[in-house]
Design a protein around this motif. Structure first.
Motif, short mmCIF file in Angstrom:
data_model
loop_
_atom_site.label_atom_id
_atom_site.label_comp_id
_atom_site.label_asym_id
_atom_site.label_seq_id
_atom_site.Cartn_x
_atom_site.Cartn_y
_atom_site.Cartn_z
N THR A 148 53.54 14.21 1.39
CA THR A 148 53.74 12.96 0.65
C THR A 148 52.71 12.81 -0.46
OG1 THR A 148 54.55 11.95 2.70
CG2 THR A 148 53.97 10.47 0.90
N GLU A 149 51.46 13.16 -0.14
CA GLU A 149 50.38 12.96 -1.11
C GLU A 149 50.50 13.84 -2.35
OE1 GLU A 149 48.83 11.85 2.96
OE2 GLU A 149 50.13 13.38 2.10
N ASP B 206 55.90 14.90 -6.34
CA ASP B 206 57.08 15.73 -6.56
C ASP B 206 56.73 17.11 -7.10
OD1 ASP B 206 56.31 15.18 -9.14
OD2 ASP B 206 58.26 14.39 -9.78
N GLU C 156 62.96 14.32 2.89
CA GLU C 156 61.93 13.60 3.63
C GLU C 156 60.62 14.39 3.69
OE1 GLU C 156 64.98 14.11 4.62
OE2 GLU C 156 65.92 12.15 4.88
N GLN C 157 59.57 13.80 3.11
CA GLN C 157 58.25 14.42 3.14
C GLN C 157 57.49 14.01 4.40
OE1 GLN C 157 57.09 12.81 -0.82
NE2 GLN C 157 56.91 14.93 -1.48
N PRO D 197 53.34 13.09 5.80
CA PRO D 197 51.95 12.87 5.40
C PRO D 197 51.13 14.13 5.61
CG PRO D 197 52.74 11.10 6.83
CD PRO D 197 53.77 12.18 6.88
N SER E 143 60.73 16.58 11.88
CA SER E 143 61.44 16.80 10.63
C SER E 143 62.80 17.44 10.91
CB SER E 143 60.63 17.71 9.70
OG SER E 143 61.37 18.01 8.52
#
Length: 517
Positions: free
Chosen positions: A379-380, A383, A436-437, A439, A449
């Motif tokens: 997420t961090e 893209d 879906e990412q 963290p 996942s």
């Protein structure tokens, strides 16, 4: 290093993915359409097809280079010389040689393949695209009859574009050949547009017509052929995004830590031992584990075709190494995963060397690695792994925009590329089970996942958009992902023509994706 816990391992070995293939071939899974054409939703009354487009990964191929096969063979040869083979192990070496020979000669004698050898499509891969094209005709029969019958009077173009890499070019050629063989009057409509550029501006490198590296090889743009320095150039952003992604792959410390955790976990050593203990004596396995033995893809090999007219000689580069039981197990898994797509050329039943439990585990390791390397990732990191796919997303919308303007010069646009293109494109579209990412603090597992390589990008993976019009200016779009009717990103549900429909109002869909051209 973030270690994978025993509970995670047990989860990997115990949890069946939402879409399960008992063999666990990950992104090497040979292609199968996910839905029958007869079950597709019919378009709303008054709408008929006006355009179709796709992007497809190349079909099943052989190994990309003499790497895992030669390293595994060198390990096997040492064991053979020592008399350290089990009865099953004695069969491994000859089977690896079959895979090597098949890859050395891959594509020889096959019309349409000009450079035989490693990396070429197999007979399975050729058939995957041949049949994919046939199903495209079958899905929209009336449309193609109309396009074909109008070829002489009001011709529309079938635009074909590839990455320029042999197996993608060949996939496009086999696809087009399949179209024309079934409907010859489409032959005159096939067109290959000029490549962008040429780039770099100060030392242009021309590319063949039908090639677009920016659109279909954006993960690996390089200064030698693709350098864009002018911020006003429409391709400048894609070039910069490609450089950012390559920097992430090569130098990002957080990605390196994830990969180290994935491949360095002690459980991978245990999985490797489980595979090798069936092939070699305990003493030989222990020597690898202790670091007494190590192996690499070294040596020079030559294979000649059965007719004696083609000979290929290659030298291993020594960069693929076996320094641990985990290395050995993962490389045997690579051969296991590639073997089904090579069944016509090598005819090797590699399943006997890779028990299902270990196949699932090594498939998981590959899924985890790809999730961070080319999937949605952390997420961090934003893209960085899929932002570069914007050029392809824009291209899909721009083609439909032309139809909306009344420009019907294109009947279809067919794009042929690679897993490294399909995977980020699916992420960029925000598709369920793909985008879906996680963290950075979490580690990818099959528990947390739904991302699976065999779902996201099997061989010949494809995303297709069919466009329908009512003759009054309204357009509808339906997406097929590996030929299954698939929803656009969740935020676009209001663009559906009805709550349960797979048809989307184009203007609303375009607004949902924030497109302004």
């Amino acid at each position: 290093m973030v270690a994978l816990s025993k509970s995670i391992l047990l989860g990997v070995l115990a949890v069946v993915p939402a879409i399960a293939q008992p063999a666990y071939y990950q992104t090497k899974t040979p292609y199968k359409p996910r839905q029958e054409i007869s079950s597709y939703e019919t378009p709303p009354p008054g709408f008929r097809p006006v355009f179709t487009e796709l992007v497809a990964r190349h079909g099943s191929r052989g190994l990309s280079g003499m790497k895992a096969d030669l390293a595994v063979y060198n390990m096997w040869k040492q064991a053979s010389d020592e008399g350290a083979l089990t009865p099953l192990g004695k069969r491994l070496g000859p089977d690896v040689l079959k895979i090597m020979e098949a890859n050395f000669l891959m594509g020889y004698g096959v019309p349409g393949i000009s450079n035989p050898g490693y990396g070429n499509e197999t007979a399975v891969g050729i058939m995957e695209h041949t049949r994919l094209a046939a199903r495209l005709l079958k899905r929209l029969p009336g449309y193609w009859r109309t396009i074909g019958s109008a070829a002489a009077t009001a011709p529309r173009q079938i635009v074909v574009v590839t990455s320029g890499v042999d197996r993608a070019v060949d996939s496009g050629a086999f696809f087009v050949e399949s179209l024309i063989s079934r409907q010859p009057n489409l032959g005159g409509l096939i067109t290959y547009p000029p490549a962008p550029g040429p780039y770099p501006a100060d030392a242009p490198v021309p590319q063949p017509d039908g090639t677009n590296r920016f659109l279909l090889y954006f993960h690996k743009l390089v200064p030698k052929t693709d350098l864009v320095t002018d911020p006003g150039d429409p391709l400048y952003t894609t070039y910069r995004q490609s450089q950012a992604y390559q920097h992430y792959k090569e130098q990002d410390a957080d990605l390196a830590a994830k990969q180290e955790a994935i491949w360095g976990d002690p459980d991978s050593v245990r999985a490797g031992r489980a595979v090798l203990s069936r092939l070699f004596t305990q003493d030989f396995v222990d020597k690898i584990d202790a670091g007494v033995y190590s192996f690499a893809n070294t040596g020079t090999w030559t294979f000649t075709s059965s007719d004696g007219k083609f000979t290929n000689t290659l030298k291993g580069d020594g960069k693929t190494t076996i320094k641990s039981l985990a290395d050995a197990g993962s490389l045997i898994y690579e051969l296991y995963a590639i073997a089904p797509g090579m069944k016509n050329e090598a005819g090797v039943a590699f399943k006997r060397y890779m028990p299902v439990r270990q196949a699932k585990y090594f498939s998981y390791l590959n899924d985890a690695s790809d999730f961070y390397d080319k999937g949605p990732g952390m997420t961090e990191k934003g893209d960085v792994t899929y932002g570069m796919a914007e050029i392809l997303e824009n291209d899909f919308f721009e083609e439909i925009d032309a139809i909306a303007r009344g420009d019907f010069s294109h009947a279809a646009k067919l794009r042929f590329a690679h897993a490294e293109i399909v995977i980020p494109f699916a992420s960029k579209l925000g598709l369920k089970r793909v985008r879906e990412q996680l963290p950075q603090a979490d580690m990818y597992t099959y528990d947390n996942s739904s991302w699976r390589g065999e779902y996201v990008s099997p061989m010949a993976a494809n995303i297709q958009w069919d466009v329908y019009g009512n003759g009054k200016g309204k357009l509808l779009v339906k997406m097929l992902y590996n030929e299954k009717e698939t929803d656009f990103k969740p935020g676009c549900k209001d663009a559906r023509v009805s709550p349960a429909s797979h048809y989307y109002d184009y203007k609303k869909l375009k607004a949902c994706y924030g497109k302004e051209f």
